[in-house]
Write a protein that holds these residues in place. Structure first.
Motif, short mmCIF file in Angstrom:
data_model
loop_
_atom_site.label_atom_id
_atom_site.label_comp_id
_atom_site.label_asym_id
_atom_site.label_seq_id
_atom_site.Cartn_x
_atom_site.Cartn_y
_atom_site.Cartn_z
N SER A 43 0.85 -1.20 0.00
CA SER A 43 0.00 0.00 0.00
C SER A 43 0.88 1.23 0.00
N THR A 95 3.29 11.36 -6.78
CA THR A 95 2.91 9.96 -6.56
C THR A 95 3.43 9.09 -7.69
N ILE A 110 -4.18 3.08 -2.15
CA ILE A 110 -3.48 4.31 -1.77
C ILE A 110 -4.28 4.96 -0.65
N GLY A 159 -9.99 11.51 -3.72
CA GLY A 159 -10.04 10.05 -3.78
C GLY A 159 -10.29 9.54 -5.19
N LEU A 164 -7.22 10.17 -7.62
CA LEU A 164 -6.12 9.23 -7.44
C LEU A 164 -6.51 7.82 -7.89
N LYS A 165 -7.76 7.45 -7.63
CA LYS A 165 -8.25 6.12 -8.04
C LYS A 165 -8.23 5.99 -9.57
N CYS A 170 -8.70 4.19 -3.38
CA CYS A 170 -8.01 5.27 -2.66
C CYS A 170 -8.86 5.71 -1.47
#
Length: 404
Positions: free
Chosen positions: A85, A130, A147, A176, A179-180, A187
């Motif tokens: 993770s 990231t 994440i 969220g 990033l997903k 995320c």
């Protein structure tokens, strides 16, 4: 009607799988019979769920020596090493990345300066950094399963939407989802202090109790409240803004607009500002010789006996104690955890906190109430990993892994 039933069936499946996985994770090595006994699930259900978990590689069988000397019993324990993770701690001027396995072992980490003034700069910077971290550690990562990101401000952990961040204007920031979509893994987004309270509960100072309050003294002053082993959240998923309890009605104006909030006295910038002012006014102190006083300097000099530094920190402890006493009266916790640089001076600060808690809270609530230092101060990204761990234990992430 039918759609509701399908939803219920999925939820039951998720909760049952989570119950089995949780027992194996927290009490393993454990036999299937013990899992069925403790979980109250039918042995056939336990067999089916453990088979799915074994096929996905999330648990493994281990042989336990039989106490009777007969055939060795087969027990189960969780598999942690192949599942990785990414945990991100976003500060007001820095970003920290850590890679963890499912046991919470840190495999790699990096800490970068990160300045942002707009929502666009924030999202672009987080995605860019990231990507860079994941690329740099691609040979270490076996299976990236999630994440987690924690940050200062108001966050809805269910939707991953950030509603407020100090010092920058955000408009329903769907961090969220961003990033997903970008990295194609689930995320989880949360508030930094509440994430750290959860981390202390899973891995740190409050593992031994179900009700605790973590008070964090950093850039601001915040708290995370654990009730019955869960993060306590209000109707808009946020609670515990201890830094905005008014301590001194005639005090300085806080960034929230109010006057004399705890944060104007018991946060690192406020502590340093006051010490600098006293030094500038001619008060004697070994800090006078320093070109630039920091919180670490104040703590170090206080520990060496500098009276100005000591008294400044005792004042902070007194005011923290008053605010903590209010939370003790409200929540009756089993333990108080203090996080931040001031824990380096716990022999100076903690007695002041204790004294005020004892003076201003109910005796039955503060009797035998431990006030302890955070065990995870050195791992600021652990709060982000704790949210991923929670998603495994409550079945939200676990179910996604079983279906993938």
């Amino acid at each position: 009607m039918n759609g509701g039933q399908i939803g219920n069936v999925d939820l039951v499946k998720q909760l049952n799988s989570a119950a089995v996985y949780r027992l194996i994770d927290q009490q393993g090595p454990i036999s299937r019979i013990q899992v069925a006994d403790i979980s109250q699930l039918a042995p056939a259900s336990v067999t089916k769920i453990t088979r799915q978990l074994l096929e996905r590689g999330l648990i493994k069988e281990v042989a336990q020596q039989a106490s009777t000397g007969g055939r060795r019993a087969i027990s189960l324990k969780t598999e942690v090493e192949p599942f990785h993770s990414l945990a991100i701690r976003l500060g007001r001027d820095y970003i920290q990345f850590s890679l963890y396995d499912l046991a919470g072992r840190e495999l790699a980490s990096t800490n970068n300066e990160f300045f942002y003034t707009t929502q666009e700069e924030l999202t672009e910077g987080v995605i860019h950094q990231t990507s860079y971290f994941l690329k740099n550690h691609k040979y270490t990562i076996k299976q990236l399963i999630a994440i987690g990101i924690i940050l200062p401000g108001l966050v809805n952990p269910e939707t991953g939407i950030v509603d407020y961040m100090p010092g920058i204007k955000v408009e329903k920031l769907e961090l969220g989802k961003l990033l997903k979509n970008q990295f194609e893994v689930p995320c989880f987004v949360g508030n930094d202090v509440r994430g750290m309270a959860l981390a202390e509960h899973y891995f740190g100072a409050s593992q031994d109790c179900q009700d605790s309050i973590l008070v964090s003294v950093h850039r601001g002053t915040g708290s995370g409240i654990i009730v019955n082993g869960q993060v306590f959240l209000g109707h808009n998923r946020n609670v515990g803004e201890i830094g905005h309890i008014q301590i001194d009605p005639l005090g300085e104006q806080c960034q929230c607009g109010n006057f004399g909030c705890l944060e104007t006295i018991a946060a690192n910038p406020a502590i340093v500002k006051r010490v600098r002012q006293l030094v500038a006014q001619g008060y004697e102190s070994s800090l006078c010789d320093l070109p630039q006083i920091t919180i670490k300097d104040v703590c170090a000099h206080a520990n060496k006996g500098d009276e100005l530094a000591r008294q400044s920190l005792i004042r902070v402890g007194n005011q923290l104690g008053k605010a903590i006493a209010i939370t003790v009266n409200l929540f009756n916790p089993q333990k108080i955890i203090i996080a931040g640089d001031i824990t380096q001076c716990k022999d100076i600060v903690f007695p002041a906190i204790q004294r005020n808690v004892e003076n201003q809270s109910l005796k039955t609530f503060h009797n035998h109430l431990p006030i302890v230092a955070s065990e995870l101060n050195h791992q600021p990204s652990m709060g982000a990993f704790a949210m991923i761990k929670r998603a495994m234990l409550n079945g939200v992430l676990l179910q996604k892994l079983l279906e993938s």
